[in-house]
Design an enzyme around this catalytic site. Sequence first.
Site, PDB file in Angstrom:
ATOM      1  N   GLY A 286       0.806  -1.211   0.000  1.00  0.00           N
ATOM      2  CA  GLY A 286       0.000   0.000   0.000  1.00  0.00           C
ATOM      3  C   GLY A 286       0.837   1.257   0.000  1.00  0.00           C
ATOM      4  O   GLY A 286       2.051   1.225  -0.163  1.00  0.00           O
ATOM      5  N   ASP A 397       5.545  -2.333  19.006  1.00  0.00           N
ATOM      6  CA  ASP A 397       6.341  -1.832  17.878  1.00  0.00           C
ATOM      7  C   ASP A 397       6.922  -0.456  18.174  1.00  0.00           C
ATOM      8  O   ASP A 397       7.018   0.389  17.292  1.00  0.00           O
ATOM      9  CB  ASP A 397       5.482  -1.780  16.617  1.00  0.00           C
ATOM     10  CG  ASP A 397       6.322  -1.894  15.347  1.00  0.00           C
ATOM     11  OD1 ASP A 397       7.515  -2.250  15.466  1.00  0.00           O
ATOM     12  OD2 ASP A 397       5.804  -1.627  14.254  1.00  0.00           O
TER      13      ASP A 397
END
Length: 583
Positions: A286, A397
Site C-alpha cells: 500500500g 512496535d
Amino acid sequence: MDLWHIFLERILVACRVSASVFANFGCGLYSSWKLICGDHDSASGLRAGLATPTQRGKATGDNGTTGTPARTIGKPQARIATAMSTATCARFCTPLSSGTAGSTSKLTTGNGSGNTMTSAYKIPSNNSTTANDSSNTETTFTFKLGRSNGRSSSNVASSESSDPLESDYSEEDPEQEQQRPDPATNSRSSSTATTTTTSSADHDNDVDEEDEEDDENEGEGNGRDADDATHDSSESIEEDDGNETDDEEDDDESEESSSVQTAKGVRKYHLDDYQIIKTVGTGTFGRVCLCRDRISEKYCAMKILAMTEVIRLKQIEHVKNERNILREIRHPFVISLEWSTKDDSNLYMIFDYVCGGELFTYLRNAGKFTSQTSNFYAAEIVSALEYLHSLQIVYRDLKPENLLINRDGHLKITDFGFAKKLRDRTWTLCGTPEYIAPEIIQSKGHNKAVDWWALGVLIYEMLVGYPPFYDEQPFGIYEKILSGKIEWERHMDPIAKDLIKKLLVNDRTKRLGNMKNGADDVKRHRWFKHLNWNDVYSKKLKPPILPDVHHDGDTKNFDDYPEKDWKPAKAVDQRDLQYFNDF
C-alpha cells in the site's frame, strides 16, 4: 621391489589424506563465507537497495532523495543509509522461530523484484527453555521487500502454510481456529510483517503446562507480574479480533460510505469527499497519501492497502485488528483514526496528518539527544503506554520510526499493526530486532512488559545515538539481548542510566512498569521527578523541537514519490471480498 611398493603406498595415502583435508577446508571456508557474507544480509531483509555509510547518525541519500539510515549497524557510529520514505506505514518484522534452541530454521527471502532465496540459521541457545520448545522442526518463512530502495522495516513475512488465516495465536483466544472463516489470514497493515510457524507440534497443547511452569518461576521473583494483578478485570475487556456490534453496523453500510458520529452530529462519509494530493509514503502492499477533506478542508493521511496483497501475504487479521484498536482509542499522543472503508480493490484508513515527520529522522540528524530532550519524549510515550495498557492493549512496535512529531512539537504514536488486546500472554513472534524483548526471542509468550523493555531501548538510543544491542546480523542482536550485556557511555546521565537498567531487566516480573504498581513505578522514577504528569498529558510542556513546516499540509518532511509509479490495484472477486465484510 617391496620397498618401492611400500614407499609408493605411503605416498598415495599421504596424497589422499591431504586431498581430503583441503577439500573439507575449502567447503568450510565457502560455507562460512556464504553464511556471513551472503545469506544473512539477504535473509534478514535488513539491507534493501542502495546503501551508503553514515557517520554519527547523519543521514545521506541517493539520486537526490532524502536518505534515512536503516537499522543495520556495523559499528555504533556507522549505520547503513538507504533512500527511503518516512512513511507512517513503514516497519518490519524479523524472522523468529519457536523451535528448540540450537535447531535450524530456513529463511526464504525476496529482494523486492520477485526473486527469492533460502537461508538457514540457528535459534540462539539459552539456559531457560519452555514446555513448547520441545519440537525440533524446521520452519520456513517467506519475505517480500516492500521496494528496492526502501527501509528494512517494510518487509513482510508469511508462513508457507496454505491457510491464509494462519495467524498469530495467544493464550487468550484458544478457540481462534474454530472462529475462522473458510480462507484465513495472518494480516498486517501496510508494510508490516509477522512470522507464523508451521511446526508439527501442537503448541496449544503445551500452553497450560507452560503456564504452570512460568507461574512458579514468577512467584519466586521479588516482583509481581502486572498482568497477573489485572487479569480478572481484563477478561471482561478482551475482545476477539474486533467488536461484533461494530461489525454488524459496518455490514449495514455501503462499501464506499458510512456514517460516523462527529461533534456536530452524524456525518455520512464518502471516498469522493477526499482529494488525494500527494504520496508521502509507500509500503509492501500500500501507500500513504496526503489528502484534503473537501467538506471540512482539513488535511489528513489516507492509508491505501491493496486487498490482493493483504490476502496474498496473509495479513487480513492484522489489518482488521489495527483498525479495530484504533477505532477504540483516543489519546493526545496516539494517532487518531477518523474513518475506514473499502471498495472492490483497496482498504482505506483516514488518519490525522502529522506533518513534522519521524522522530527517527531528527535523531539521526542530531546524532543523539540531550537528557532533557530524551526526557520530554519518553514522558509522552509513558503517558501513551499507560493509557494503552489500561485498555489491555500491548503495542509491540515502539521505535523512533513509529513516533511522529506534530506541528506543535508533540509526539504521535503511529502504526498499530502489531498492537493486540490481551488477557494474559500472546505468542506472536514479531518486532524490530534491536527492540525485541528476551521473552519474545525465547518464545515463552509475552505480555505488556515488552513495551517497557522497548522503552528502555528507546531511551538508550535517544541518549547515545544507537541501540544498546547492535550487530551486523540480527542473530547477533538476539544473542546480545539474551546475554543482557550493555556498553554504557562514560558521560551518560546516571539517573537515566538507572532507569534504563530497571527497564532492560531480562526477568519480566522484575521489570519496571510490569510490577504491581504498573506504570506508576516508571512515572515515580527520579528521572521524571520534576514532571507534573497532568501537564504532560495536557501538552503544557515546551517541546524541544519544532518542525519546520509552513502549513498543515506541508510535505517537506517526507520523501517525494513519482505518482506515475503507482499502479491501480486489481479488484478482488466476491469470495475474497467476504474477508473484509466487517471493514
